[in-house]
Design an enzyme around this catalytic site. Structure first.
Site, PDB file in Angstrom:
ATOM      1  N   HIS A 144      26.665  35.015  24.519  1.00 40.96           N
ATOM      2  CA  HIS A 144      25.742  36.378  24.738  1.00 40.96           C
ATOM      3  C   HIS A 144      24.990  36.557  23.421  1.00 40.96           C
ATOM      4  O   HIS A 144      25.767  37.009  22.490  1.00 40.96           O
ATOM      5  CB  HIS A 144      26.602  37.405  25.164  1.00 40.96           C
ATOM      6  CG  HIS A 144      25.781  38.794  25.470  1.00 40.96           C
ATOM      7  ND1 HIS A 144      26.373  39.936  25.824  1.00 40.96           N
ATOM      8  CD2 HIS A 144      24.491  39.148  25.390  1.00 40.96           C
ATOM      9  CE1 HIS A 144      25.586  40.826  26.086  1.00 40.96           C
ATOM     10  NE2 HIS A 144      24.218  40.483  25.749  1.00 40.96           N
ATOM     11  N   GLU A 184      25.464  37.159  39.393  1.00 42.33           N
ATOM     12  CA  GLU A 184      26.905  36.942  38.750  1.00 42.33           C
ATOM     13  C   GLU A 184      27.553  38.279  39.072  1.00 42.33           C
ATOM     14  O   GLU A 184      27.035  39.524  38.492  1.00 42.33           O
ATOM     15  CB  GLU A 184      26.969  36.684  37.290  1.00 42.33           C
ATOM     16  CG  GLU A 184      28.361  36.594  36.853  1.00 42.33           C
ATOM     17  CD  GLU A 184      28.722  36.054  35.400  1.00 42.33           C
ATOM     18  OE1 GLU A 184      27.688  35.262  35.117  1.00 42.33           O
ATOM     19  OE2 GLU A 184      29.506  36.355  34.707  1.00 42.33           O
ATOM     20  N   ASP A 213      31.881  34.024  22.693  1.00 42.80           N
ATOM     21  CA  ASP A 213      31.229  35.098  21.749  1.00 42.80           C
ATOM     22  C   ASP A 213      32.521  35.500  20.799  1.00 42.80           C
ATOM     23  O   ASP A 213      32.005  35.816  19.796  1.00 42.80           O
ATOM     24  CB  ASP A 213      31.001  36.306  22.917  1.00 42.80           C
ATOM     25  CG  ASP A 213      29.733  36.148  23.546  1.00 42.80           C
ATOM     26  OD1 ASP A 213      28.854  35.048  23.471  1.00 42.80           O
ATOM     27  OD2 ASP A 213      29.477  36.894  24.526  1.00 42.80           O
ATOM     28  N   HIS A 214      33.844  35.463  21.454  1.00 40.64           N
ATOM     29  CA  HIS A 214      34.585  36.139  20.432  1.00 40.64           C
ATOM     30  C   HIS A 214      35.327  35.324  19.515  1.00 40.64           C
ATOM     31  O   HIS A 214      36.169  35.687  18.558  1.00 40.64           O
ATOM     32  CB  HIS A 214      35.751  36.713  21.276  1.00 40.64           C
ATOM     33  CG  HIS A 214      35.210  37.925  22.043  1.00 40.64           C
ATOM     34  ND1 HIS A 214      34.525  38.912  21.672  1.00 40.64           N
ATOM     35  CD2 HIS A 214      34.924  38.070  23.538  1.00 40.64           C
ATOM     36  CE1 HIS A 214      34.019  39.863  22.436  1.00 40.64           C
ATOM     37  NE2 HIS A 214      34.236  39.531  23.507  1.00 40.64           N
ATOM     38  N   GLU A 256      23.343  34.330  27.662  1.00 43.66           N
ATOM     39  CA  GLU A 256      23.289  35.703  28.293  1.00 43.66           C
ATOM     40  C   GLU A 256      22.468  36.508  27.402  1.00 43.66           C
ATOM     41  O   GLU A 256      22.582  36.400  26.145  1.00 43.66           O
ATOM     42  CB  GLU A 256      24.720  36.278  28.239  1.00 43.66           C
ATOM     43  CG  GLU A 256      25.610  35.610  29.365  1.00 43.66           C
ATOM     44  CD  GLU A 256      26.818  36.537  29.230  1.00 43.66           C
ATOM     45  OE1 GLU A 256      27.073  37.627  28.382  1.00 43.66           O
ATOM     46  OE2 GLU A 256      27.804  36.132  29.894  1.00 43.66           O
ATOM     47  N   HIS A 270      33.892  38.585  34.002  1.00 42.75           N
ATOM     48  CA  HIS A 270      34.266  39.794  33.416  1.00 42.75           C
ATOM     49  C   HIS A 270      35.581  40.213  33.491  1.00 42.75           C
ATOM     50  O   HIS A 270      36.087  40.607  34.478  1.00 42.75           O
ATOM     51  CB  HIS A 270      33.112  40.998  33.547  1.00 42.75           C
ATOM     52  CG  HIS A 270      32.911  41.718  32.196  1.00 42.75           C
ATOM     53  ND1 HIS A 270      34.004  42.882  31.891  1.00 42.75           N
ATOM     54  CD2 HIS A 270      32.215  41.693  31.029  1.00 42.75           C
ATOM     55  CE1 HIS A 270      33.741  43.272  30.581  1.00 42.75           C
ATOM     56  NE2 HIS A 270      32.716  42.776  30.299  1.00 42.75           N
ATOM     57  N   ASN A 318      33.201  31.322  27.913  1.00 43.43           N
ATOM     58  CA  ASN A 318      32.299  32.339  27.076  1.00 43.43           C
ATOM     59  C   ASN A 318      32.837  32.238  25.641  1.00 43.43           C
ATOM     60  O   ASN A 318      34.152  32.687  25.345  1.00 43.43           O
ATOM     61  CB  ASN A 318      32.261  33.574  27.490  1.00 43.43           C
ATOM     62  CG  ASN A 318      31.479  34.665  26.740  1.00 43.43           C
ATOM     63  OD1 ASN A 318      31.705  34.541  25.397  1.00 43.43           O
ATOM     64  ND2 ASN A 318      30.732  35.304  27.280  1.00 43.43           N
ATOM     65  N   THR A 323      31.782  46.245  25.241  1.00 44.08           N
ATOM     66  CA  THR A 323      31.203  44.970  26.073  1.00 44.08           C
ATOM     67  C   THR A 323      30.273  45.389  27.079  1.00 44.08           C
ATOM     68  O   THR A 323      29.943  46.674  27.007  1.00 44.08           O
ATOM     69  CB  THR A 323      32.569  44.390  26.466  1.00 44.08           C
ATOM     70  OG1 THR A 323      32.358  43.249  27.133  1.00 44.08           O
ATOM     71  CG2 THR A 323      33.449  45.402  27.341  1.00 44.08           C
ATOM     72  N   THR A 324      29.813  44.728  27.982  1.00 43.48           N
ATOM     73  CA  THR A 324      29.025  44.661  28.939  1.00 43.48           C
ATOM     74  C   THR A 324      29.605  45.372  30.132  1.00 43.48           C
ATOM     75  O   THR A 324      30.272  45.023  30.875  1.00 43.48           O
ATOM     76  CB  THR A 324      28.455  43.484  29.631  1.00 43.48           C
ATOM     77  OG1 THR A 324      28.215  42.663  28.379  1.00 43.48           O
ATOM     78  CG2 THR A 324      27.404  43.687  30.323  1.00 43.48           C
ATOM     79  N   ARG A 362      26.218  41.075  17.255  1.00 44.69           N
ATOM     80  CA  ARG A 362      27.376  41.427  16.604  1.00 44.69           C
ATOM     81  C   ARG A 362      28.343  40.190  16.593  1.00 44.69           C
ATOM     82  O   ARG A 362      29.427  40.270  15.980  1.00 44.69           O
ATOM     83  CB  ARG A 362      28.044  42.788  17.348  1.00 44.69           C
ATOM     84  CG  ARG A 362      28.431  42.377  19.033  1.00 44.69           C
ATOM     85  CD  ARG A 362      29.043  43.403  19.519  1.00 44.69           C
ATOM     86  NE  ARG A 362      28.191  44.666  19.839  1.00 44.69           N
ATOM     87  CZ  ARG A 362      28.565  45.480  20.625  1.00 44.69           C
ATOM     88  NH1 ARG A 362      29.580  45.530  21.255  1.00 44.69           N
ATOM     89  NH2 ARG A 362      27.427  46.765  20.747  1.00 44.69           N
ATOM     90  N   HIS A 363      28.278  39.411  17.570  1.00 49.46           N
ATOM     91  CA  HIS A 363      29.006  37.954  17.655  1.00 49.46           C
ATOM     92  C   HIS A 363      28.287  37.011  17.412  1.00 49.46           C
ATOM     93  O   HIS A 363      27.964  36.363  16.379  1.00 49.46           O
ATOM     94  CB  HIS A 363      30.058  38.087  18.729  1.00 49.46           C
ATOM     95  CG  HIS A 363      29.564  38.681  19.959  1.00 49.46           C
ATOM     96  ND1 HIS A 363      28.500  38.144  20.620  1.00 49.46           N
ATOM     97  CD2 HIS A 363      30.163  39.561  20.617  1.00 49.46           C
ATOM     98  CE1 HIS A 363      28.328  38.664  21.894  1.00 49.46           C
ATOM     99  NE2 HIS A 363      29.333  39.645  21.822  1.00 49.46           N
ATOM    100  N   GLY A 412      35.865  34.783  29.057  1.00 48.61           N
ATOM    101  CA  GLY A 412      35.773  34.606  27.731  1.00 48.61           C
ATOM    102  C   GLY A 412      36.772  35.231  26.877  1.00 48.61           C
ATOM    103  O   GLY A 412      37.820  34.488  26.354  1.00 48.61           O
ATOM    104  N   ARG A 450      23.304  39.219  21.460  1.00 48.78           N
ATOM    105  CA  ARG A 450      23.186  40.561  21.713  1.00 48.78           C
ATOM    106  C   ARG A 450      22.154  41.026  20.693  1.00 48.78           C
ATOM    107  O   ARG A 450      21.777  40.527  19.565  1.00 48.78           O
ATOM    108  CB  ARG A 450      24.418  41.459  21.355  1.00 48.78           C
ATOM    109  CG  ARG A 450      25.535  41.121  22.505  1.00 48.78           C
ATOM    110  CD  ARG A 450      26.638  42.282  22.130  1.00 48.78           C
ATOM    111  NE  ARG A 450      26.519  43.472  22.572  1.00 48.78           N
ATOM    112  CZ  ARG A 450      26.814  44.189  23.744  1.00 48.78           C
ATOM    113  NH1 ARG A 450      27.703  43.440  24.403  1.00 48.78           N
ATOM    114  NH2 ARG A 450      26.519  45.456  23.986  1.00 48.78           N
TER     115      ARG A 450
HETATM  116  N1  PXP Z   1      30.035  37.144  32.188  1.00 43.75           N
HETATM  117  C1  PXP Z   1      29.240  38.239  31.767  1.00 43.75           C
HETATM  118  C2  PXP Z   1      27.801  38.302  32.279  1.00 43.75           C
HETATM  119  C3  PXP Z   1      29.456  38.717  30.682  1.00 43.75           C
HETATM  120  O1  PXP Z   1      28.870  39.508  30.141  1.00 43.75           O
HETATM  121  C4  PXP Z   1      30.808  38.417  30.085  1.00 43.75           C
HETATM  122  C5  PXP Z   1      31.185  39.094  28.777  1.00 43.75           C
HETATM  123  O2  PXP Z   1      30.203  38.894  27.839  1.00 43.75           O
HETATM  124  C6  PXP Z   1      31.690  37.727  30.629  1.00 43.75           C
HETATM  125  C7  PXP Z   1      31.115  37.099  31.994  1.00 43.75           C
HETATM  126  C8  PXP Z   1      32.864  37.389  30.363  1.00 43.75           C
HETATM  127  O3  PXP Z   1      33.723  38.380  30.321  1.00 43.75           O
HETATM  128  P1  PXP Z   1      35.050  38.223  29.414  1.00 43.75           P
HETATM  129  O4  PXP Z   1      34.835  37.918  27.868  1.00 43.75           O
HETATM  130  O5  PXP Z   1      35.846  39.665  29.666  1.00 43.75           O
HETATM  131  O6  PXP Z   1      35.665  37.254  29.988  1.00 43.75           O
END
Ligand code: PXP
Length: 249
Positions: free
Chosen positions: A48, A156, A14-15, A75, A199, A12, A105-106, A54-55, A221, A50
């Site tokens: 993701h 998931e 995103d960050h 996502e 997650h 992931n 976060t989610t 935001r990212h 991620g 959003r």
């Molecule tokens: N899976 C899903 C569905 C998520 O929403 C996220 C966070 O965006 C992740 C996995 C990855 O989580 P993390 O960034 O904490 O590893």
């Protein structure tokens, strides 16, 4: 690697976009991170988009669709806007997640059971467009049954509670959460659902989840991007991959 263990790693990114957006420019580029992740052995890229952007941005998704050689796991919240975007891009997979503006976060899984009717209709065009529909849910039989009934192909499982308990040193809760993940992975598999998990996973928490035989994919991620600050993205991913394979082996 994947063929040997049957366990895919979705990275992931995103960050990377979070850091970029801190300065409002174009650096660091999530697409560059995605290419490095591919080279480092990621089996897929997760991003993701959003509602508040935001990212990840719309342009990031356009770019990922264009350059990726591995599947994109897109996502998104189950909104009309996101459905339109997904149908335009037709990513390999769409993972439906709950989204609240105020959350960092989610935080939890999707309440499929509560919204079963709406979601059943919502995913039809996505499936018709060829997207694998995945639903991000808590390890809860009620939610798994609902995900199955609406016609999702993948669930998931949210590993956040397990990871949080580990981080807090609450071994009893951690082990209980892991047991729940184990039982629900097996239950979902018995219904014919493909099981993913993710997650909050780290080097310390990934192996017990990777060892669950029904789990076919982990999406990771924040920790990987964090480790990349210290050791570089390629080695950070390679180490996660190694731990997953070791747990699986
Ligand atoms: N899976 C899903 C569905 C998520 O929403 C996220 C966070 O965006 C992740 C996995 C990855 O989580 P993390 O960034 O904490 O590893």
């Amino acid at each position: 690697m994947t063929a040997e263990t049957g366990l895919r790693l979705g990275v992931n990114i995103d960050h990377v976009a979070t850091v970029r957006n801190a300065r409002g420019g174009a650096y660091p580029d999530p697409l560059r991170a995605a290419r490095i992740a591919e080279e480092a052995g990621a089996d897929g890229i997760t991003a993701h988009l959003r509602e508040d952007r935001r990212h990840i941005s719309d342009a990031d998704i356009d770019g990922l669709i264009e350059v990726l050689t591995v599947p994109l796991n897109f996502e998104m919240a189950a909104t009309a806007e996101m459905q339109k975007i997904a149908l335009r891009h037709k990513p390999h997979a769409v993972c439906l997640v709950p989204e609240k503006r105020e959350e960092r976060t989610t935080e939890g899984g999707l309440e499929v059971a509560r919204e079963e009717n709406r979601l059943a209709h919502y995913i039809v065009p996505l499936r018709e467009a060829g997207c694998r529909v995945s639903i991000f849910i808590a390890a809860d039989k009620r939610q798994i049954d609902a995900a199955h009934r609406i016609g999702a192909e993948v669930i998931e499982l949210h590993t956040g509670a397990y990871c949080d308990a580990h981080a807090e040193g609450d071994i009893t809760t951690r082990d209980r959460e892991l047991e729940g993940l184990r039982e629900m992975a097996s239950y979902a598999h018995s219904l014919g659902l493909e099981v993913h998990a993710g997650h909050g996973l780290t080097y310390d928490t990934v192996q017990p989840v990777a060892a669950l035989p029904e789990v076919r994919e982990l999406n990771i991620g924040h920790f990987i991007i964090g480790e990349a600050i210290f050791m570089g993205l390629q080695p950070a991913i390679a180490e996660m991959r190694r731990l997953m394979d070791e747990a699986r082996g």
